[in-house]
Motif scaffolding. Structure first.
Motif, short mmCIF file in Angstrom:
data_model
loop_
_atom_site.label_atom_id
_atom_site.label_comp_id
_atom_site.label_asym_id
_atom_site.label_seq_id
_atom_site.Cartn_x
_atom_site.Cartn_y
_atom_site.Cartn_z
N ALA A 41 0.81 -1.22 0.00
CA ALA A 41 0.00 0.00 0.00
C ALA A 41 0.84 1.27 0.00
O ALA A 41 0.55 2.21 -0.75
CB ALA A 41 -0.95 0.00 1.19
N CYS A 45 0.66 3.93 -3.06
CA CYS A 45 0.21 5.31 -2.88
C CYS A 45 1.26 6.31 -3.34
O CYS A 45 0.92 7.40 -3.82
CB CYS A 45 -0.16 5.55 -1.41
SG CYS A 45 -1.72 4.79 -0.95
N LYS A 46 2.54 5.96 -3.20
CA LYS A 46 3.61 6.83 -3.68
C LYS A 46 3.69 6.82 -5.21
O LYS A 46 4.03 7.83 -5.83
CB LYS A 46 4.96 6.40 -3.11
CG LYS A 46 5.11 6.67 -1.64
CD LYS A 46 5.25 8.14 -1.40
CE LYS A 46 5.57 8.42 0.04
NZ LYS A 46 5.84 9.81 0.30
N TRP A 48 1.06 6.11 -7.28
CA TRP A 48 -0.18 6.61 -7.88
C TRP A 48 -0.98 7.29 -6.78
O TRP A 48 -1.41 6.64 -5.82
CB TRP A 48 -0.94 5.44 -8.49
CG TRP A 48 -2.25 5.77 -9.13
CD1 TRP A 48 -2.53 6.84 -9.92
CD2 TRP A 48 -3.45 5.00 -9.05
NE1 TRP A 48 -3.84 6.79 -10.34
CE2 TRP A 48 -4.42 5.67 -9.82
CE3 TRP A 48 -3.79 3.83 -8.40
CZ2 TRP A 48 -5.72 5.20 -9.94
CZ3 TRP A 48 -5.09 3.36 -8.54
CH2 TRP A 48 -6.03 4.04 -9.31
N ASP A 49 -1.19 8.59 -6.89
CA ASP A 49 -1.80 9.36 -5.81
C ASP A 49 -3.25 8.98 -5.50
O ASP A 49 -3.75 9.26 -4.43
CB ASP A 49 -1.67 10.86 -6.07
CG ASP A 49 -2.33 11.30 -7.36
OD1 ASP A 49 -2.59 10.44 -8.22
OD2 ASP A 49 -2.59 12.51 -7.51
N LYS A 50 -3.92 8.34 -6.42
CA LYS A 50 -5.31 7.94 -6.18
C LYS A 50 -5.44 6.46 -5.79
O LYS A 50 -6.54 5.92 -5.75
CB LYS A 50 -6.15 8.23 -7.42
CG LYS A 50 -6.27 9.72 -7.67
CD LYS A 50 -7.19 9.99 -8.83
CE LYS A 50 -7.49 11.42 -8.93
NZ LYS A 50 -6.87 12.35 -9.61
N ALA A 51 -4.33 5.82 -5.49
CA ALA A 51 -4.35 4.40 -5.13
C ALA A 51 -5.10 4.14 -3.83
O ALA A 51 -5.62 3.04 -3.63
CB ALA A 51 -2.92 3.87 -5.02
N TRP A 52 -5.19 5.13 -2.96
CA TRP A 52 -5.86 4.92 -1.68
C TRP A 52 -7.32 4.51 -1.87
O TRP A 52 -7.86 3.74 -1.07
CB TRP A 52 -5.74 6.16 -0.80
CG TRP A 52 -6.42 7.38 -1.34
CD1 TRP A 52 -5.90 8.31 -2.18
CD2 TRP A 52 -7.77 7.77 -1.09
NE1 TRP A 52 -6.82 9.27 -2.47
CE2 TRP A 52 -7.99 8.98 -1.80
CE3 TRP A 52 -8.80 7.25 -0.33
CZ2 TRP A 52 -9.20 9.63 -1.79
CZ3 TRP A 52 -10.01 7.92 -0.31
CH2 TRP A 52 -10.21 9.10 -1.04
N LEU A 55 -7.24 0.87 -2.66
CA LEU A 55 -6.86 0.14 -1.45
C LEU A 55 -8.02 0.02 -0.47
O LEU A 55 -8.20 -1.01 0.17
CB LEU A 55 -5.65 0.80 -0.79
CG LEU A 55 -4.36 0.74 -1.60
CD1 LEU A 55 -3.29 1.60 -0.96
CD2 LEU A 55 -3.90 -0.68 -1.78
#
Length: 181
Positions: A41, A45-46, A48-52, A55
């Motif tokens: 995670a 997140c680093k 791809w900024d929208k990965a959260w 996740l």
């Protein structure tokens, strides 16, 4: 091997276990992929900024699968969470994560690129899945549940698959030529 089975396998009656682990089956390897995603995670997140958002969706899916599909295996999950070896795996993975990033920063080569974070996340995910699978395997062997309950992922080592002709297909161990107790 001659191609036919001359002796039919018989199941021996085994005494009931005092620890109530008779019906316990191991968690499938694909379930550990959720934990692998959690381990990756930070790097995801680093990268791809929208990965959260993804996740959070995977976290919710993990909870839903855990409460529905794998509900009967809750004993295994609780046992693994209480197990000191599992906690060591968790602490080791966190130490590995921090150690790698700290070491690379000290060496003057911190992970800053998207590709670097994706690779680091993939390595952490693979390490997590592998270590959790191995921990579960060791725990099942220590409890003596290997022969009856542990599977290779697709077919049980003692699975009998009926054929159309009515004869039973050989087990995986018979095909491999292993001794059957």
């Amino acid at each position: 091997m001659s191609g036919t089975i001359t002796e039919e396998q018989t199941e021996t009656a085994q005494p009931e276990r005092a620890d109530d682990l008779d019906g316990v089956k191991p968690l499938p390897v694909w379930f550990f992929a959720f934990e692998g995603i959690a381990a990756a995670a930070f790097d995801l997140c680093k990268a791809w900024d929208k990965a959260w958002m993804v996740l959070i969706a995977f976290g919710a899916l993990n909870i839903i699968v855990g409460l529905t599909v794998l509900r009967r295996r809750a004993k295994v999950v609780r046992a693994m969470l209480k197990n000191a070896r599992s906690r060591k795996v968790l602490v080791g993975l966190i130490a590995l994560r921090l150690g790698v990033h700290l070491l690379l920063a000290v060496l003057g080569a911190p992970i800053t690129s998207t590709v670097g974070h994706v690779v680091a996340g993939a390595v952490m995910a693979a390490a997590t899945v592998t270590l959790l699978w191995f921990d579960q395997r060791v725990a099942f062997r220590a409890l003596g549940l290997t022969a009856q309950h542990q599977t290779t992922g697709l077919v049980s080592a003692h699975a009998e698959i009926p054929l159309v002709s009515g004869r039973k297909a050989p087990t995986v161990r018979e095909v491999r030529g292993e001794m059957i107790p």
